[in-house]
Design a protein around this motif. Structure first.
Motif, PDB file in Angstrom:
ATOM      1  N   LEU A 267       0.808  -1.106   0.103  1.00  0.00           N
ATOM      2  CA  LEU A 267      -0.017   0.097   0.098  1.00  0.00           C
ATOM      3  C   LEU A 267       0.803   1.285  -0.091  1.00  0.00           C
ATOM      4  O   LEU A 267       0.647   2.296  -0.449  1.00  0.00           O
ATOM      5  CB  LEU A 267      -0.735  -0.013   1.218  1.00  0.00           C
ATOM      6  N   GLU A 268       1.968   1.204   0.889  1.00  0.00           N
ATOM      7  CA  GLU A 268       2.802   2.546   0.823  1.00  0.00           C
ATOM      8  C   GLU A 268       3.558   2.697  -0.235  1.00  0.00           C
ATOM      9  O   GLU A 268       3.737   3.645  -0.994  1.00  0.00           O
ATOM     10  CB  GLU A 268       3.839   2.152   2.017  1.00  0.00           C
ATOM     11  N   VAL A 269       3.925   1.449  -1.058  1.00  0.00           N
ATOM     12  CA  VAL A 269       4.611   1.476  -2.436  1.00  0.00           C
ATOM     13  C   VAL A 269       3.535   2.421  -3.351  1.00  0.00           C
ATOM     14  O   VAL A 269       3.932   3.243  -4.063  1.00  0.00           O
ATOM     15  CB  VAL A 269       5.094   0.379  -2.773  1.00  0.00           C
ATOM     16  N   LEU A 270       2.448   1.815  -3.301  1.00  0.00           N
ATOM     17  CA  LEU A 270       1.281   2.228  -4.137  1.00  0.00           C
ATOM     18  C   LEU A 270       1.058   3.629  -4.049  1.00  0.00           C
ATOM     19  O   LEU A 270       0.963   4.655  -4.913  1.00  0.00           O
ATOM     20  CB  LEU A 270       0.144   1.518  -4.104  1.00  0.00           C
ATOM     21  N   LEU A 271       0.969   4.055  -2.640  1.00  0.00           N
ATOM     22  CA  LEU A 271       0.818   5.432  -2.535  1.00  0.00           C
ATOM     23  C   LEU A 271       1.809   6.479  -2.888  1.00  0.00           C
ATOM     24  O   LEU A 271       1.516   7.463  -3.469  1.00  0.00           O
ATOM     25  CB  LEU A 271       0.733   5.724  -1.038  1.00  0.00           C
ATOM     26  N   HIS A 272       3.165   5.674  -2.558  1.00  0.00           N
ATOM     27  CA  HIS A 272       4.319   6.531  -3.298  1.00  0.00           C
ATOM     28  C   HIS A 272       4.338   6.789  -4.623  1.00  0.00           C
ATOM     29  O   HIS A 272       4.448   7.785  -5.172  1.00  0.00           O
ATOM     30  CB  HIS A 272       5.614   5.976  -3.002  1.00  0.00           C
ATOM     31  N   VAL A 273       3.739   5.769  -5.403  1.00  0.00           N
ATOM     32  CA  VAL A 273       3.871   5.749  -7.246  1.00  0.00           C
ATOM     33  C   VAL A 273       2.783   6.799  -7.237  1.00  0.00           C
ATOM     34  O   VAL A 273       2.677   7.485  -8.272  1.00  0.00           O
ATOM     35  CB  VAL A 273       3.549   4.259  -7.356  1.00  0.00           C
ATOM     36  N   LEU A 274       1.564   6.440  -6.600  1.00  0.00           N
ATOM     37  CA  LEU A 274       0.559   7.602  -6.765  1.00  0.00           C
ATOM     38  C   LEU A 274       0.922   8.829  -6.823  1.00  0.00           C
ATOM     39  O   LEU A 274       0.673   9.992  -7.736  1.00  0.00           O
ATOM     40  CB  LEU A 274      -0.968   7.208  -5.925  1.00  0.00           C
ATOM     41  N   ALA A 275       1.473   9.178  -5.512  1.00  0.00           N
ATOM     42  CA  ALA A 275       2.090  10.643  -5.249  1.00  0.00           C
ATOM     43  C   ALA A 275       3.032  11.040  -6.498  1.00  0.00           C
ATOM     44  O   ALA A 275       2.998  12.155  -7.001  1.00  0.00           O
ATOM     45  CB  ALA A 275       2.680  10.730  -3.902  1.00  0.00           C
ATOM     46  N   ALA A 276       3.920  10.277  -6.907  1.00  0.00           N
ATOM     47  CA  ALA A 276       4.827  10.563  -7.890  1.00  0.00           C
ATOM     48  C   ALA A 276       4.182  10.864  -9.021  1.00  0.00           C
ATOM     49  O   ALA A 276       4.558  11.803  -9.871  1.00  0.00           O
ATOM     50  CB  ALA A 276       6.052   9.471  -8.059  1.00  0.00           C
ATOM     51  N   VAL A 277       3.168   9.988  -9.351  1.00  0.00           N
ATOM     52  CA  VAL A 277       2.597  10.170 -10.918  1.00  0.00           C
ATOM     53  C   VAL A 277       1.650  11.368 -10.542  1.00  0.00           C
ATOM     54  O   VAL A 277       1.447  12.289 -11.624  1.00  0.00           O
ATOM     55  CB  VAL A 277       1.182   9.049 -11.065  1.00  0.00           C
ATOM     56  N   LEU A 278       1.069  11.823  -9.441  1.00  0.00           N
ATOM     57  CA  LEU A 278       0.439  13.172  -9.235  1.00  0.00           C
ATOM     58  C   LEU A 278       1.262  14.097  -9.288  1.00  0.00           C
ATOM     59  O   LEU A 278       1.171  15.163 -10.106  1.00  0.00           O
ATOM     60  CB  LEU A 278      -0.141  13.161  -7.757  1.00  0.00           C
ATOM     61  N   MET A 279       2.620  14.048  -8.852  1.00  0.00           N
ATOM     62  CA  MET A 279       3.512  15.264  -8.784  1.00  0.00           C
ATOM     63  C   MET A 279       3.881  15.352 -10.381  1.00  0.00           C
ATOM     64  O   MET A 279       4.116  16.711 -10.715  1.00  0.00           O
ATOM     65  CB  MET A 279       4.620  15.025  -8.110  1.00  0.00           C
ATOM     66  N   ILE A 280       4.257  14.359 -10.978  1.00  0.00           N
ATOM     67  CA  ILE A 280       4.740  14.748 -12.545  1.00  0.00           C
ATOM     68  C   ILE A 280       3.449  15.191 -13.159  1.00  0.00           C
ATOM     69  O   ILE A 280       3.755  16.189 -13.946  1.00  0.00           O
ATOM     70  CB  ILE A 280       4.879  13.141 -12.994  1.00  0.00           C
ATOM     71  N   THR A 281       2.333  14.881 -12.915  1.00  0.00           N
ATOM     72  CA  THR A 281       1.201  15.528 -13.763  1.00  0.00           C
ATOM     73  C   THR A 281       1.243  17.111 -13.349  1.00  0.00           C
ATOM     74  O   THR A 281       0.965  17.739 -14.420  1.00  0.00           O
ATOM     75  CB  THR A 281      -0.098  14.818 -13.264  1.00  0.00           C
ATOM     76  N   VAL A 282       1.287  17.323 -12.301  1.00  0.00           N
ATOM     77  CA  VAL A 282       1.287  18.639 -11.747  1.00  0.00           C
ATOM     78  C   VAL A 282       2.230  19.342 -12.293  1.00  0.00           C
ATOM     79  O   VAL A 282       2.215  20.674 -12.840  1.00  0.00           O
ATOM     80  CB  VAL A 282       1.288  18.797 -10.278  1.00  0.00           C
ATOM     81  N   VAL A 283       3.606  18.803 -12.165  1.00  0.00           N
ATOM     82  CA  VAL A 283       4.838  19.528 -12.720  1.00  0.00           C
ATOM     83  C   VAL A 283       4.588  19.727 -14.342  1.00  0.00           C
ATOM     84  O   VAL A 283       4.861  20.664 -14.846  1.00  0.00           O
ATOM     85  CB  VAL A 283       6.114  18.758 -12.630  1.00  0.00           C
ATOM     86  N   MET A 284       4.023  18.647 -15.052  1.00  0.00           N
ATOM     87  CA  MET A 284       3.986  18.618 -16.502  1.00  0.00           C
ATOM     88  C   MET A 284       2.995  19.778 -16.907  1.00  0.00           C
ATOM     89  O   MET A 284       3.176  20.475 -17.910  1.00  0.00           O
ATOM     90  CB  MET A 284       3.689  17.315 -17.028  1.00  0.00           C
ATOM     91  N   THR A 285       1.889  19.859 -16.036  1.00  0.00           N
ATOM     92  CA  THR A 285       0.872  20.748 -16.516  1.00  0.00           C
ATOM     93  C   THR A 285       1.316  22.266 -16.097  1.00  0.00           C
ATOM     94  O   THR A 285       1.201  23.208 -17.141  1.00  0.00           O
ATOM     95  CB  THR A 285      -0.370  20.374 -15.402  1.00  0.00           C
TER      96      THR A 285
END
Lengths: 571, 184, 366
Positions: free
Chosen positions: C3-21
């Protein structure tokens, strides 16, 4: 009309400067020789002096002499006084005399011109935008040079007929006429048909034809040329093109053996008009109306525009090799043309020499008019004589050729420009011959020919003609030929190369002349470049006793020609 | 001129000038104040600029107040045209056009190649009949070369009527009628 | 664990999305701000079928050009992929990739917010990987980005590209020195004696709870800012792509999506750089100097802090853009002079000053 005066030079003072001018010479001409100008309208060097335009008014004076003793009257400085005439005199009716003093630039002279210009312009319409003369109009030029620049005339100008047809080819715009009478004098003095004249007085004066007559003689368009304004216009050229677009090329009229000097005016490859060029040894400043129409042959429907083999379009290379194949036949004869230039005839002679055959020429004869239309309606018969293509004046029937064909000595013909149906040869005989035809237009011969090779008209190439009085004159290219067509010299050289088996480079006119001058005694030392605009009179002693058809024209008479010995020393 | 040349000693830069920082701040101030200023852009197809009276737009042919063509095909514009954009085929006005026959000459064809035209206005300046005018059209567009070849009909369509008061040919006709009896 | 890893991945994806946007909208901001500065309008035509027909709001967002990044991105995607014949194909393709990866990687150690655990009342930094080397990681990975520029310029087989990349690499090396040295005082402050030291930016932010480093050490902040401009290849240091002398610089031969990658990584650099600068000198996600953070505890407070951080970053991006449309470009020798002869000595002097100051301060305290 002793325009040119005598050989004797006498001092004349122009605006305080001394010049030596030929005594007795017309003042307008004399002043011209030292680079000064006296403006004039009615005066024309080749016509009688009328003195009615008054544009050439100048101040004149002579050194004063005591009437009783004939002694010179001196002023306080010991210099002879000048007796200035109190009123101006017209220069066109004055001749150069010793000690004459004239003023061309003084304030009074400027004032005379200014006044005359103003009077001339009073009733002259502001037609310049549509006037064909605009750009070569003396009235425009002099009003710019000597006029006041604005009009003080506030009344209505006279309105007169704008398009009276004086003749088939000449249209008169009455409003523009300044009554200089050049056209009237030309018709009576040069053309010999006194059809024009002025009627009515004052502002009603009008140029018109004698009742029941019209200006239809063959020189009528010269009146258009000499008209200093746009009153007389050529119906053919009217409203076609403004003159400042026209590119001019010196040419020679190919209508008859007179060889009038002409200027061919064209724009972007299309010829618009032909006008005469002054040459006092040939045509003065005139030419015939019929010769002015010759440019129409360039765009005629009958123009031969592509090489043909057996009447079918072919490439030039194919047509040439086919022609060469045919011409290699030993039973070949040639029918040359006096329409060909000296250079073309020279290459033709080379072919004749290689094949060791005779070249036949056909005479084209017509009625002479004693002026600029001679009996020989070909421009370069003398060229063929000089080139030794023929040894005698051509006949109007080729009976000997017919005889040869009948005997079966001939089965191939090389025909240049000529229409064999005019030679008197039986049409049935011609059908069995193989014919190679070189020409600008189609005719009954090109319809029979195995190979047709198109060439260029006199307007599309350069070369030279020799006229009836053995004057060598050159013509320049005025317009480019139709696409894909080459000069006669090139085609003939290709034929020559093919027939002889020896490769000749296709020569320029200058190269041909190098050979020509070397091989023809009369043409020694002449290059194409050295032929000036007035041409070169050649030594004609070899030909003085030939039976030429011409009798008399403006600058030629057969008696004089026969009687003259060593007209020009052999070169 | 040599006497007027004067070498000016550069004053040495002060410390604050050497850091360039005050200048940079000034520059930033300038650009920021620009952000607050209204911009000057014109939203082109919707908004159109105000065309001045003397604007040199597309050359056109105009008719006189009587609706007759003013051009007499003198070809001066063709001559003066620097890029040779104008091509005129002159023609004679036939006797059948009674109200215009005394003008004598008019263009049979009149072409202006808008791909060549440089809008210099020489044609307008040289025209003796005030028949050619560079009007306010400035937007020339098309899909083919042919569309840029303005022929006579198109030129008159663009040009319309010029309400001037010359009435040159009317006056000429009047003078003809006023002429003395028997005076042609 | 998973779950922790998934959360981290989710957070990473979110961050990439935000930064790319943000990168996409930075481009729009660049265009809009430049046009405002120049008295123009900027992109104001791109419209989506339904969204733009909403009354009032629709015309407004169309006028602001908010759909423009979408159009730009699609354009990069759908343009023809041109491969020039004279390039070294492998490295040519590789270059944009290795430019983007470091740019995206550095943000792993960037703390973008904080959250107070409602249960323990402890402060939890919001960060993808709170690793000990923090700022060093940023410097190390961030400077890898120059490899993309160098390789791209070299592989293009074009003298302009090559010149651009050479300039760019020399410039990065020059300014990294001053940059690194200018940051040391900040780290000294964040690691007072007696504490367990670390280079993580989390410490730096914690140390700025009351007073921002920008106030305490303005020279460091200015030096770092200047070096940041140089490191991100922004005007007045955009030597790598100075179009007046190098056509397009290192990416002259690039087009379509590969160019898009360069483009995006350039703006990602700016965003991450801004983030680092905010974290180092402007208190990261802290509210205002001398004021306690008003964020409520729990996720809501975390979101607020993140938004506050993003707001600061946006201001920095505006500064980047603002400077670009104000200052002219340096000449290359000026860039080198500035880096080596001015910034480096000043940063060393600055460091020495703060070392002595801290030492004296410590003595006085004790």
């Amino acid at each position: 009309m002793s325009q040119n005066g005598t050989q004797e030079l006498v001092p004349v003072n122009i605006d305080g400067q001394e010049f030596n001018l030929p005594k007795g010479m017309n003042l307008v001409e004399a002043v011209n020789t030292v680079g000064k100008e006296i403006p004039h309208y009615c005066y024309h060097p080749k016509l009688s002096v009328a003195g009615n335009c008054r544009m050439c008014l100048i101040d004149m004076g002579m050194p004063m002499r005591d009437r009783a003793t004939g002694d010179a009257i001196l002023d306080e400085n010991g210099v002879q006084k000048i007796g200035w005439m109190p009123k101006p005199a017209i220069a066109c009716n004055s001749n150069v005399s010793p000690g004459l003093h004239i003023k061309l630039e003084s304030e009074t002279v400027k004032d005379y011109r200014n006044g005359i210009m103003e009077f001339l312009l009073v009733n002259h319409p502001l037609d310049c935008p549509i006037c064909d003369q605009a750009g070569e109009c003396r009235l425009q030029e002099f009003s710019a040079d000597y006029g006041r620049g604005y009009s003080r005339f506030i009344e209505d100008k006279n309105v007169k007929p704008k398009r009276t047809k004086l003749g088939e080819r000449v249209t008169l715009d009455d409003e523009r006429c300044i009554l200089c009478s050049r056209c009237v004098r030309f018709s009576s003095e040069i053309a010999g048909e006194d059809v024009l004249g002025f009627v009515d007085r004052g502002s009603y004066s009008t140029l018109t034809c004698y009742p029941g007559k019209s200006l239809d003689h063959n020189y009528s368009l010269n009146t258009v040329d000499i008209c200093p304004v746009g009153a007389l216009t050529s119906t053919d050229f009217r409203f076609k093109m403004r003159v400042w677009f026209l590119k001019e090329a010196n040419s020679i009229c190919s209508e008859s053996s007179v060889g009038s000097n002409t200027v061919v005016s064209s724009r972007e490859g299309k010829i618009y008009r032909i006008t005469p060029r002054r040459n006092d040894a040939v045509n003065d400043t005139w030419m015939t109306d019929s010769a002015r129409e010759l440019y129409k042959q360039v765009e005629e429907d009958t123009r031969l525009l592509s090489p043909q083999i057996l009447q079918k379009e072919a490439s030039l290379d194919d047509a040439l090799s086919q022609a060469i194949e045919i011409l290699k036949n030993d039973k070949l004869r040639m029918v040359g043309s006096s329409l060909s230039s000296v250079e073309e005839q020279f290459i033709l002679r080379k072919i004749a020499k290689i094949k060791e055959i005779e070249c036949y020429f056909l005479a084209h004869l017509g009625a002479e008019d004693g002026l600029l239309l001679s009996a020989d309606r070909r421009p370069n018969t003398r060229g063929a004589l000089l080139n030794d293509l023929i040894s005698d004046v051509p006949t109007s029937r080729l009976d000997r050729l017919e005889e040869e064909i009948k005997l079966g000595l001939v089965d191939t013909l090389l025909v240049i420009h000529e229409d064999l149906s005019l030679t008197g040869i039986d049409a049935e005989l011609l059908k069995d011959l193989k014919i190679v035809y070189l020409g600008t237009h189609t005719n009954s011969t090109s319809a029979l020919a195995s190979v047709n090779l198109p060439t260029l008209t006199v307007f599309e190439k350069k070369g030279s003609f020799v006229n009836q009085s053995f004057r060598l004159q050159k013509f320049n290219q005025a317009v480019p030929g139709p696409a894909g067509l080459f000069p006669d010299t090139l085609i003939l050289t290709k034929l020559l190369s093919g027939i002889s088996g020896e490769e000749f480079i296709s020569p320029t006119v200058d190269l041909i002349w190098e050979e020509l001058a070397a091989s023809t005694p009369e043409l020694n030392d002449i290059t194409f470049h050295s032929i000036g605009t007035d041409g070169i009179a050649l030594n004609a002693d070899r030909f003085r006793n030939l039976q030429f058809p011409e009798v008399k024209s403006l600058k030629f008479s057969i008696e004089d020609f026969r009687a003259t010995e060593d007209l020009v020393p052999a070169l | 001129m040599a006497g007027k040349t004067r070498a000016i000693e550069r004053t040495p830069l002060s410390l604050s000038e050497k850091t360039y920082l005050p200048q940079i701040v000034n520059g930033l101030k300038t650009t920021f104040s620009n952000i607050l200023k209204p911009n000057v852009t014109l939203q082109y197809p919707e908004e159109r600029p105000v065309i001045s009276e003397s604007y040199r737009g597309v050359p056109t042919l105009v008719r006189d107040p009587n609706g007759r063509e003013k051009c007499v095909s003198c070809q001066l514009c063709e001559f003066v045209c620097p890029p040779k954009a104008i091509r005129i085929t002159p023609g004679e006005i036939s006797d059948s056009e009674e109200d215009r026959v005394h003008v004598e000459k008019g263009p049979k064809e009149f072409e202006i190649n808008m791909l060549r035209c440089i809008y210099c206005g020489f044609c307008q300046e040289v025209c003796p009949e005030e028949a050619i005018w560079l009007q306010e059209d400035y937007s020339v567009s098309g899909y083919s070369r042919e569309e840029f070849l303005n022929n006579k009909d198109r030129l008159y369509e663009l040009g319309g009527t010029m309400p001037d008061n010359h009435y040159k040919w009317d006056k000429k006709k009047e003078a003809e009628l006023n002429g003395h009896e028997g005076h042609h | 664990m998973i779950l922790e890893v998934l959360l981290h991945v989710l957070a990473a994806v979110l961050m990439i999305t935000v930064v790319m946007t943000m990168a996409g909208y930075s481009v729009l901001a660049e265009r809009k701000v430049s046009s405002w500065i120049q008295g123009r309008v900027g992109p104001n035509r791109t419209a989506l079928p339904i969204l733009s027909s909403i009354p009032i709001v629709g015309p407004l967002i169309v006028g602001l050009g908010l759909f423009q990044p979408l159009a730009d991105g699609l354009k990069f995607l759908f343009k023809e992929e041109v491969m020039p014949g004279h390039v070294n194909k492998f490295y040519y393709v590789l270059a944009p990739i290795i430019t983007l990866i470091p740019a995206m990687t550095t943000m792993v150690v960037l703390p973008f917010g904080q959250m107070i655990d409602p249960e323990s009342g402890q402060r939890i930094p919001l960060i993808l990987a709170n690793i000990d080397i923090g700022i060093l990681f940023i410097f190390a990975v961030g400077s890898l980005g120059v490899y993309g520029v160098v390789i791209g310029g070299w592989a293009s087989n074009n003298k302009y590209s090559f010149l651009g990349s050479v300039r760019s690499s020399a410039q990065m090396i020059s300014y990294e020195l001053a940059m690194g040295i200018s940051v040391i005082p900040v780290l000294l402050l964040a690691n007072p004696p007696g504490m367990e030291g670390g280079l993580s930016l989390v410490n730096v932010i914690t140390s700025q709870d009351s007073l921002w480093n920008f106030v305490l050490m303005p020279i460091s902040a200015l030096l770092f800012l200047i070096c940041l401009f140089a490191e991100t290849n922004r005007t007045p240091f955009d030597m790598a792509e100075s179009e007046t002398d190098l056509v397009g610089g290192f990416h002259t031969e690039y087009g379509s999506f590969k160019f898009g990658l360069f483009f995006v990584s350039e703006y990602t650099h700016i965003i991450v750089g801004s983030g680092v600068f905010v974290a180092l000198f402007f208190g990261g996600s802290n509210f205002l100097p001398w004021l306690p953070n008003p964020w409520p505890s729990g996720i809501i407070g975390g979101v607020f802090s993140v938004l506050w951080f993003i707001a600061k970053v946006v201001c920095m991006i505006f500064l980047f853009i603002w400077v670009r449309w104000t200052l002219p470009r340096f000449r290359y020798d000026q860039v080198m002079n500035l880096g080596w002869k001015i910034l480096l000595p000043i940063s060393i002097a600055n460091l020495v000053f703060y070392i002595i100051a801290f030492a004296v301060y410590e003595k006085l305290i004790n």
